[in-house]
Design an enzyme around this catalytic site. Structure first.
Site, PDB file in Angstrom:
ATOM      1  N   SER A 176      -3.751  -1.802 -13.052  1.00  0.00           N
ATOM      2  CA  SER A 176      -2.711  -2.260 -12.132  1.00  0.00           C
ATOM      3  C   SER A 176      -1.764  -3.215 -12.829  1.00  0.00           C
ATOM      4  O   SER A 176      -2.160  -3.945 -13.751  1.00  0.00           O
ATOM      5  CB  SER A 176      -3.358  -2.971 -10.934  1.00  0.00           C
ATOM      6  OG  SER A 176      -2.396  -3.656 -10.164  1.00  0.00           O
ATOM      7  N   TYR A 201      -8.502  -9.183  -7.175  1.00  0.00           N
ATOM      8  CA  TYR A 201      -8.169  -7.777  -7.432  1.00  0.00           C
ATOM      9  C   TYR A 201      -7.717  -7.590  -8.874  1.00  0.00           C
ATOM     10  O   TYR A 201      -8.205  -6.711  -9.591  1.00  0.00           O
ATOM     11  CB  TYR A 201      -7.082  -7.314  -6.472  1.00  0.00           C
ATOM     12  CG  TYR A 201      -6.506  -5.962  -6.812  1.00  0.00           C
ATOM     13  CD1 TYR A 201      -7.268  -4.809  -6.700  1.00  0.00           C
ATOM     14  CD2 TYR A 201      -5.184  -5.835  -7.254  1.00  0.00           C
ATOM     15  CE1 TYR A 201      -6.749  -3.563  -7.014  1.00  0.00           C
ATOM     16  CE2 TYR A 201      -4.657  -4.595  -7.564  1.00  0.00           C
ATOM     17  CZ  TYR A 201      -5.437  -3.468  -7.453  1.00  0.00           C
ATOM     18  OH  TYR A 201      -4.914  -2.238  -7.774  1.00  0.00           O
TER      19      TYR A 201
END
Length: 384
Positions: A176, A201
């Site tokens: 990501s 995350y």
């Protein structure tokens, strides 16, 4: 660019590396140049379908990738746990489309189910694995951190073990843009260190990259990580800004605009993401001969390991993004200007030079075109 040289480049890096990925690379414009090489002979020589495992197949990116691979003639095994992080019916509707193809098989399995994943690998023996399943969302990681540990760490370990013990030829996995965290040097490059995440995350995605490198080094498992930048498009996730904004505007409710709109994002259309993934799947990484531990490059290695950004390479002001959406909806947004949320960053901007150099592709869908396609899908799906 030299036509002859570039044609050779496409064949060497997108065709010869994995004989039988099943389809020649789609002719695309690269810096105003279009490959005109004859693909018919290639199709005749390399038409073997491959068995590909796609995790998160009921998710946004996983659905689009599985659909593309099935259309290209491959056999796809999709797995998903169909959790209720967002509307399960949307996930079921995606699966309904995939199940129309007889080359698709679905397994309702949680990545954290160690025995279930091991049995699936042993039964299916996939040649390539694309791991897109994860607990997504920066903000949700503040509320439910254990979900990220279970899916993104324990689950990814189970995928790595499945690949290791079943002779998988290539593991491609989703990282990501969130891994860039507190970095401010723009554009974000895979050659930059990413040691300061600002959300759990992001930390789990950085951990995935380190875990993949470990397996590449210890077991010679070819691994490629893809840092996706703000993916949007039809069948998207309801927790993402475009989806939330569209729903609120059509319902006459105000939209929440964080950092009072002073944000820039490298919005990347889903079809561009999928094109990048498919091309990377065909490029099995090998050890980088120039890599040295004296000046270690984070994006390559002495092991079969690579990292790539997939982003539009053109950040857009959030307020401009909202204005384009207003144009397509034919309505003005009521805005509730709010401060920056914990875990968010003010700007993302992808350096895609490595992606261009290795697979000859650069995303290029404009937000006007991409948002238009999303709005058309949204109105049709929700009958708005």
């Amino acid at each position: 660019m030299n036509r002859k040289t570039d044609c050779s480049f496409f064949h060497q890096h997108a065709v010869a590396v994995v004989k039988g990925l099943g389809r020649p690379i789609r002719a695309v414009t690269v810096r105003n140049w279009r490959c005109s090489c004859d693909n018919k002979a290639y199709r005749k020589r390399n038409n073997r379908a491959m068995r590909i495992l796609v995790t998160g197949a009921a998710g946004f990116i996983g659905f689009h990738l599985a659909k593309r691979l099935l259309g290209d003639g491959h056999e796809v095994i999709g797995i998903d746990n169909l959790n209720d992080y967002y509307d399960v019916q949307l996930k079921q509707d995606r699966l309904t489309i995939l199940k129309r193809n007889l080359s698709f098989r679905f397994s309702l399995t949680d990545l954290a189910d160690r025995r279930g994943i091991a049995e699936l690998f042993n039964k299916e023996k996939p040649e390539i694995v694309v791991n897109l399943a994860a607990q997504a969302g920066v903000r949700y990681s503040l509320e439910n951190p254990h979900a990220y540990v279970d899916s993104n760490l324990t689950g990814f370990t189970n995928i790595l073990e499945g690949c290791r013990h079943n002779a998988v030829k290539h593991l491609v996995y989703a990282s990501s843009s969130s891994v860039y965290g507190a970095n401010t040097a723009m554009p974000f490059s895979v050659h930059h260190n990413v040691d300061h995440p600002i959300s759990l995350y992001a930390a789990t995605k950085k951990a995935n990259e380190l875990m993949a490198h470990t397996y590449a080094a210890l077991y010679k498992l070819p691994c490629t990580g893809l840092r996706f930048f703000t993916v949007y498009g039809p069948w998207g996730r309801p927790d993402m800004a475009l989806f939330l904004f569209t729903k609120a505007i059509l319902e006459g409710r105000p939209i929440d605009v964080y950092n009072e709109g002073r944000m820039r994002r490298d919005f990347t259309y889903i079809d561009d993401i999928i094109e990048g993934v498919v091309r990377v799947m065909a490029r099995i990484p090998t050890a980088s001969p120039g890599w040295t531990g004296n000046r270690p490059d984070p994006a390559s290695s002495f092991a079969p390991y690579r990292l790539f950004n997939i982003g539009n390479n053109q950040p857009v002001e959030l307020m401009d993004f909202i204005a384009v959406l207003e144009d397509h909806l034919g309505r003005k947004a009521q805005m509730r200007l709010l401060p920056m949320q914990p875990g968010d960053v003010p700007e993302t901007y992808a350096d895609v030079d490595d992606l261009m150099a290795e697979v000859g592709f650069k995303p290029g869908t404009s937000i006007r075109e991409g948002i238009g396609r999303f709005v058309a899908w949204y109105r049709e799906y929700y009958k708005k």
